[in-house]
Design an enzyme around this catalytic site. Sequence first.
Site, PDB file in Angstrom:
ATOM      1  N   CYS A 134       0.310  56.660  10.669  1.00  0.00           N
ATOM      2  CA  CYS A 134      -0.670  55.952  11.494  1.00  0.00           C
ATOM      3  C   CYS A 134      -1.304  56.886  12.526  1.00  0.00           C
ATOM      4  O   CYS A 134      -0.691  57.191  13.552  1.00  0.00           O
ATOM      5  CB  CYS A 134       0.005  54.767  12.190  1.00  0.00           C
ATOM      6  SG  CYS A 134      -1.111  53.834  13.260  1.00  0.00           S
ATOM      7  N   CYS A 137      -1.877  55.306  15.958  1.00  0.00           N
ATOM      8  CA  CYS A 137      -0.676  55.197  16.803  1.00  0.00           C
ATOM      9  C   CYS A 137      -0.226  56.562  17.323  1.00  0.00           C
ATOM     10  O   CYS A 137       0.174  56.691  18.469  1.00  0.00           O
ATOM     11  CB  CYS A 137       0.499  54.602  16.023  1.00  0.00           C
ATOM     12  SG  CYS A 137       0.084  53.287  14.898  1.00  0.00           S
ATOM     13  N   ASP A 138      -0.227  57.567  16.468  1.00  0.00           N
ATOM     14  CA  ASP A 138       0.473  58.819  16.778  1.00  0.00           C
ATOM     15  C   ASP A 138      -0.437  60.031  16.995  1.00  0.00           C
ATOM     16  O   ASP A 138       0.052  61.108  17.345  1.00  0.00           O
ATOM     17  CB  ASP A 138       1.466  59.149  15.643  1.00  0.00           C
ATOM     18  CG  ASP A 138       2.544  58.067  15.499  1.00  0.00           C
ATOM     19  OD1 ASP A 138       2.838  57.401  16.516  1.00  0.00           O
ATOM     20  OD2 ASP A 138       3.073  57.897  14.396  1.00  0.00           O
TER      21      ASP A 138
END
Length: 311
Positions: A134, A137-138
């Site tokens: 992701c 997200c990261d």
Amino acid sequence: MEESRRYDVIIIGGGTAGLTAAIYAARAGLQTLILESGVYGGQIIPSPKVENFPGLPGISGAELAQRLYDQATQLGVQLQFEQATGLLTGDVQTVLTETGRWQAAAVILTAGTKNRPLGLENEGRLTGRGISYCATCDGAFYKNKTVAVIGGGNTALDDAETLAAICKQVYLIHRRDSFRGDAATVRRLQALKNITFMQPYTIAALEGEQTLTAVRLRHMQTNEEQRLPLDGLFVAIGQIPQNQPFSPPVELDDAGYIRAGEDCHTNLPGVFAAGDCRTKSVRQLVTAAADGAVAALAAAEYIRAHALHAR
Ligand code: NAP
């Protein structure tokens, strides 16, 4: 287990959508059971830092999952660790599991999706240690670093664009010369100086002890291999929705997602779908939580309208 115990609502899946649905269902006065096959919290669990959940910047995935679980169980929600294997629908919904059956007036399906893995040795060990599924997200953890994205669909293209704005260098690895994702996005990526297209290549091996340090690329036509040193690898080769046990009777689209709109209603009365498992365009924590609320309130309304309360 207690044979055929009747609840108002059974929620299949204890991820963000399922736990949020449980909180809303319990607060609506419904006797609520969650069936979870593995660990509650779902896909968020491995994320070391969740930066995009409103109001809780930097919370770990595990901490967020624990807080959702605590909030649900303090409201009286029960959670059983059982794999749901089938669904019989009607005036009463019956959920089949490996060990028996559970019944409720309404069912909310929140089984989610699994990221399709590359299936390579060390992939599990290095996930969260240089391998991510992701970019939203990261991506921020790789500021000014060198990363690669593998995949040729819109997720991979969007990930590459997101990462190009953060990272020093992005390699986009795809196994074919043409992309499945939108041509307009490909053109935008081609104009970016810090993206290098690696086609037609696949990844043959992952290297690294504590964290990912490199991948071995294999050319799809010549089979020649080369080493590509990396700080991070973003795997975007598709999702696998976990809906097969419920279809039939629940209607799925061609990709295996439950056909349900923003109201979370499926093709069956009393059966609702929430979170990543349903047809939708944005699959994020916050949209999973939103779906959980919508589905639980829809289930409460269904139970009230049909006078199906368990008590
Ligand atoms: P996808 O469209 O199914 O694409 C998966 C990609 O991964 C394909 O390019 C495929 O290659 C490749 N792939 C599959 N297995 C592989 C393997 N074992 N090794 C290497 N490569 C592999 O998945 P997605 O990108 O996650 O998108 C899912 C759906 O959401 C799509 O309908 C997409 O359009 C939509 N979506 C839309 C947006 C947007 O509109 N902005 C954003 C994200 C997702 P091949 O092409 O060779 O099969």
